[in-house]
Design a protein around this motif. Structure first.
Motif, PDB file in Angstrom:
ATOM      1  N   LEU A  54       0.832  -1.220   0.000  1.00 19.01           N
ATOM      2  CA  LEU A  54       0.000   0.000   0.000  1.00 19.01           C
ATOM      3  C   LEU A  54       0.862   1.265   0.000  1.00 19.01           C
ATOM      4  O   LEU A  54       0.561   2.224  -0.715  1.00 19.01           O
ATOM      5  N   THR A 111       2.135   1.716  -3.329  1.00 18.03           N
ATOM      6  CA  THR A 111       1.070   2.212  -4.224  1.00 18.03           C
ATOM      7  C   THR A 111       1.009   3.740  -4.102  1.00 18.03           C
ATOM      8  O   THR A 111       1.004   4.452  -5.114  1.00 18.03           O
ATOM      9  N   ILE A 115       1.919   6.659  -6.988  1.00 16.18           N
ATOM     10  CA  ILE A 115       1.049   7.787  -7.384  1.00 16.18           C
ATOM     11  C   ILE A 115       1.774   9.111  -7.128  1.00 16.18           C
ATOM     12  O   ILE A 115       1.773  10.003  -7.984  1.00 16.18           O
ATOM     13  N   ILE A 136      -6.942  -3.101   5.563  1.00 13.14           N
ATOM     14  CA  ILE A 136      -7.938  -3.155   4.477  1.00 13.14           C
ATOM     15  C   ILE A 136      -8.656  -1.803   4.360  1.00 13.14           C
ATOM     16  O   ILE A 136      -8.906  -1.309   3.255  1.00 13.14           O
ATOM     17  N   SER A 154      -6.449   0.532   2.545  1.00  8.34           N
ATOM     18  CA  SER A 154      -6.434   0.291   1.091  1.00  8.34           C
ATOM     19  C   SER A 154      -7.626   0.990   0.429  1.00  8.34           C
ATOM     20  O   SER A 154      -7.521   1.510  -0.682  1.00  8.34           O
ATOM     21  N   ILE A 181      -6.802   4.797   0.184  1.00  3.22           N
ATOM     22  CA  ILE A 181      -5.909   5.169  -0.928  1.00  3.22           C
ATOM     23  C   ILE A 181      -6.632   5.020  -2.271  1.00  3.22           C
ATOM     24  O   ILE A 181      -6.448   5.826  -3.188  1.00  3.22           O
ATOM     25  N   LYS A 182      -7.502   4.009  -2.357  1.00  2.00           N
ATOM     26  CA  LYS A 182      -8.257   3.808  -3.607  1.00  2.00           C
ATOM     27  C   LYS A 182      -9.193   4.997  -3.862  1.00  2.00           C
ATOM     28  O   LYS A 182      -9.255   5.518  -4.980  1.00  2.00           O
ATOM     29  N   TRP A 227      -7.228   8.001  -4.922  1.00  2.00           N
ATOM     30  CA  TRP A 227      -6.780   7.854  -6.315  1.00  2.00           C
ATOM     31  C   TRP A 227      -7.925   8.115  -7.287  1.00  2.00           C
ATOM     32  O   TRP A 227      -7.780   8.838  -8.264  1.00  2.00           O
ATOM     33  N   LEU A 228      -9.123   7.546  -6.983  1.00  2.00           N
ATOM     34  CA  LEU A 228     -10.271   7.748  -7.861  1.00  2.00           C
ATOM     35  C   LEU A 228     -10.668   9.222  -7.925  1.00  2.00           C
ATOM     36  O   LEU A 228     -11.074   9.718  -8.973  1.00  2.00           O
ATOM     37  N   LYS A 245      -7.868  11.043 -10.011  1.00  2.00           N
ATOM     38  CA  LYS A 245      -7.618  10.499 -11.356  1.00  2.00           C
ATOM     39  C   LYS A 245      -8.228  11.356 -12.480  1.00  2.00           C
ATOM     40  O   LYS A 245      -7.550  11.689 -13.456  1.00  2.00           O
ATOM     41  N   LEU A 288      -0.950   3.257 -14.125  1.00  2.00           N
ATOM     42  CA  LEU A 288      -1.582   3.393 -12.808  1.00  2.00           C
ATOM     43  C   LEU A 288      -3.017   2.853 -12.793  1.00  2.00           C
ATOM     44  O   LEU A 288      -3.628   2.750 -11.724  1.00  2.00           O
ATOM     45  N   ILE A 344      -4.000   0.000 -10.478  1.00  2.00           N
ATOM     46  CA  ILE A 344      -3.998   0.228  -9.023  1.00  2.00           C
ATOM     47  C   ILE A 344      -5.339  -0.146  -8.387  1.00  2.00           C
ATOM     48  O   ILE A 344      -5.381  -0.850  -7.373  1.00  2.00           O
ATOM     49  N   GLU A 345      -6.444   0.303  -9.045  1.00  2.00           N
ATOM     50  CA  GLU A 345      -7.777   0.053  -8.470  1.00  2.00           C
ATOM     51  C   GLU A 345      -8.019  -1.445  -8.260  1.00  2.00           C
ATOM     52  O   GLU A 345      -8.412  -1.879  -7.175  1.00  2.00           O
ATOM     53  N   LEU A 389      -5.685  -3.014  -5.662  1.00  2.00           N
ATOM     54  CA  LEU A 389      -6.065  -2.714  -4.270  1.00  2.00           C
ATOM     55  C   LEU A 389      -7.244  -3.575  -3.827  1.00  2.00           C
ATOM     56  O   LEU A 389      -7.373  -3.901  -2.650  1.00  2.00           O
ATOM     57  N   ILE A 437      -6.339  -6.767  -2.030  1.00  2.00           N
ATOM     58  CA  ILE A 437      -5.504  -6.665  -0.823  1.00  2.00           C
ATOM     59  C   ILE A 437      -5.981  -7.598   0.297  1.00  2.00           C
ATOM     60  O   ILE A 437      -5.205  -7.994   1.163  1.00  2.00           O
ATOM     61  N   ASP A 438      -7.257  -7.952   0.281  1.00  2.00           N
ATOM     62  CA  ASP A 438      -7.808  -8.830   1.331  1.00  2.00           C
ATOM     63  C   ASP A 438      -7.117 -10.209   1.297  1.00  2.00           C
ATOM     64  O   ASP A 438      -6.707 -10.672   0.236  1.00  2.00           O
ATOM     65  N   TRP A 439      -6.967 -10.801   2.450  1.00  2.00           N
ATOM     66  CA  TRP A 439      -6.369 -12.151   2.502  1.00  2.00           C
ATOM     67  C   TRP A 439      -7.076 -13.031   3.517  1.00  2.00           C
ATOM     68  O   TRP A 439      -7.827 -12.542   4.339  1.00  2.00           O
TER      69      TRP A 439
END
Lengths: 464, 72
Positions: free
Chosen positions: A240, A243, A247, A300, A303, A306-307, A310-311, A314, B60, B63-64, B67, B70-72
């Motif tokens: 992350l 990431t 950016i 999580i 994440s 940051i998403k 970014w959106l 963008k 880039l 990236i979406e 991301l 990312i869950d595990w």
């Protein structure tokens, strides 16, 4: 006898050297420049007296009419039409007057004598032109005037007016040292971006590998599996952070590009940089959330942060990068537009020498049409970016920005077409024997004289 | 005498060639403003290409979706 031959050889050599000097340096004719000028002026005067004062008045009217630089386009075309309607002798005199005006401005040239000499040569050529030759020259001169008018109008163009001719068609002047530093910074930012991208890819790969191991550990609570579960938290955080780093380095690259971009005006550059700085702080905030996250849930959540960031940025970024690319395309369009006027000048000089330029004119017409296509797409793209920036709806903004980028691509394609045609035009000019005219240095005096014909009234009155 | 004349003619010929060479050199301009303009446009076009490549966010775009995994 030996001596006679020796003299003969030396004379032959000296004659060869004399003929080797370019006409522009030694000239083709003897006599002083002022005598030549007087002679030509007298010729013009005689012609005017022969034809009556009304012709002189008409020529003056024609010139005066074309001088109405700020008139509506239809009126300008009407005024160029007046020049078009002159009969051959009226036009010959008109041309001579123009050249004499240029000669009067030769003292501003570094090599004023050479400037005078060239104009004398051209005055003679115009004086000798046949009716057919004059007719062709008249057509090219009309085209030249139209192009000069167009170029003048572009100075007030809302989009292209920012590129200043006295600044080598740049929208702003950055000092040499500052520009050098900005370029260096841009280069470094590109390298840093590549490094950040590599780190992003590596950390993603590492995360995916550990993720696969975690999956294998399902239902297994041994020490190794527990260690893998701990490990993945660090890997996820690292991924992350990389990431965010990716950016950020991209944004820094955009910023550095703006700082070294002379095709953007100072205001445009400031506005884009301010927006990019906001984007950077949004990503920095998201980065802080990642850094402070400890457990799986927090990671999580980070994440998602940051998403979202970014959106959010963008689409704004798409608009700003669109403006940057547009500035580069605008910079090329204005140079091509200036070249259009120069090409007409070359064709005019070729016509003065009775070189037929009809086929080259067709190519130039195609070249001009392609440039106009590019200009139209460029203007439409800028409108799209303005609309996108003003829109509050993310989806609408996204669509508009995409349309803007597509239009810029079209403008670029049209310019590539212009570029190909330009190569062909230059080749044709050379083949037709106009290489000297093509390579001739820009005659400032002639440019100024021609410019006077299209000067705005206020300017013309002031200079008078 | 004939030899001397031959030499003189040869010399004249050589000197003429040198003179013509000089003429050609004088006629070829060192700089060509129109060509410079054309090259300015060429460099402007390649500048557009490099800006397009540098500012492109295509890389880039992943990236979406990355991301989302990312869950595990």
């Amino acid at each position: 006898m030996k001596r006679t031959f020796a003299y003969l050889v030396i004379s032959l050599f000296l004659l060869s050297i004399v003929s080797a000097q370019p006409d522009s340096v030694l000239g083709r004719t003897g006599g002083s420049l002022s005598d030549d000028m007087k002679q030509v002026r007298a010729e013009v005067k005689d012609n005017i007296q022969e034809k009556g004062l009304d012709i002189k008045e008409q020529i003056k009217e024609g010139v005066k009419a074309v001088k109405e630089g700020d008139m509506p386009k239809e009126d300008k075309i009407k005024n160029i039409q007046q020049v078009r309607e002159m009969n051959m002798e009226e036009f010959r005199n008109f041309q001579k007057e123009q050249l004499q005006t240029a000669a009067g401005k030769c003292n501003k040239e570094i090599n004023s004598e050479l400037c005078q000499k060239n104009i004398q040569e051209r005055l003679k050529l115009v004086g000798k032109l046949s009716e057919k030759g004059l007719n062709s020259l008249q057509k090219v001169e009309e085209r030249k005037l139209e192009k000069l008018n167009e170029l003048k109008e572009l100075k007030n163009d809302p989009n292209l007016g920012k590129y200043k001719e006295n600044q080598e068609f740049k929208a702003r002047q950055i000092t040499k040292e500052k520009l050098q530093n900005a370029k260096e910074k841009y280069k470094e930012s590109k390298e840093k971006y590549i490094e950040a991208r590599n780190r992003y890819n590596e950390s993603q790969q590492k995360f995916n590998e550990v993720k696969a191991r975690v999956k294998e550990c399902e239902g297994n609570e041994d020490a190794e599996c527990n260690q893998v579960r701990e490990e993945i938290k660090e890997n996820a955080k690292e991924f992350l952070l990389n990431t965010a780093g990716n950016i950020l380095e991209h944004l820094n690259k955009v910023k550095a590009n703006v700082e070294s971009n002379e095709d953007l005006s100072e205001e445009e550059a400031k506005e884009i940089i301010a927006d990019v700085d906001l984007m950077i702080s949004e990503i920095e905030d998201a980065k802080s959330v990642i850094e402070s996250s400890e457990d799986k849930e927090q990671i999580i959540e980070a994440s998602k942060t940051i998403k979202k960031a970014w959106l959010r940025i963008k689409e704004r970024l798409a608009v700003q990068t669109g403006k940057i690319t547009a500035s580069k395309i605008g910079g090329v369009i204005i140079k091509v537009k200036s070249l259009e006027a120069k090409l007409e000048r070359v064709l005019s000089r070729m016509e003065e020498q009775s070189i037929d330029t009809t086929s080259i004119q067709s190519l130039v017409d195609e070249f001009n049409a392609k440039t106009d296509e590019a200009k139209l797409s460029y203007e439409q793209a800028l409108d799209k970016f303005k609309e996108a920036a003003a829109s509050d709806d993310l989806e609408t903004s996204k669509t508009l920005a995409k349309e803007g980028h597509n239009l810029l691509k079209e403008a670029q394609n049209s310019l590539q077409g212009s570029q190909k045609l330009l190569r062909s035009i230059l080749l044709n000019i050379k083949q037709a024997g106009g290489e000297d005219e093509l390579n001739a240095p820009e005659d400032q005096a002639e440019q100024e004289a021609a410019s006077d014909l299209t000067t705005e009234p206020a300017e013309a009155e002031a200079s008078a | 005498m004939i030899k001397m004349m031959k030499n003189i003619i040869l010399m004249a010929l050589l000197l003429s060639i040198v003179a013509i060479g000089c003429q050609k050199q004088a006629a070829s301009p060192v700089t060509a403003p129109e060509a410079t303009d054309a090259s300015a446009i060429e460099s402007g076009m390649s500048d557009i290409d490099s800006v397009n490549a540098d500012l492109n966010t295509q890389e880039l775009d992943s990236i979406e979706s990355d991301l989302d995994k990312i869950d595990w």
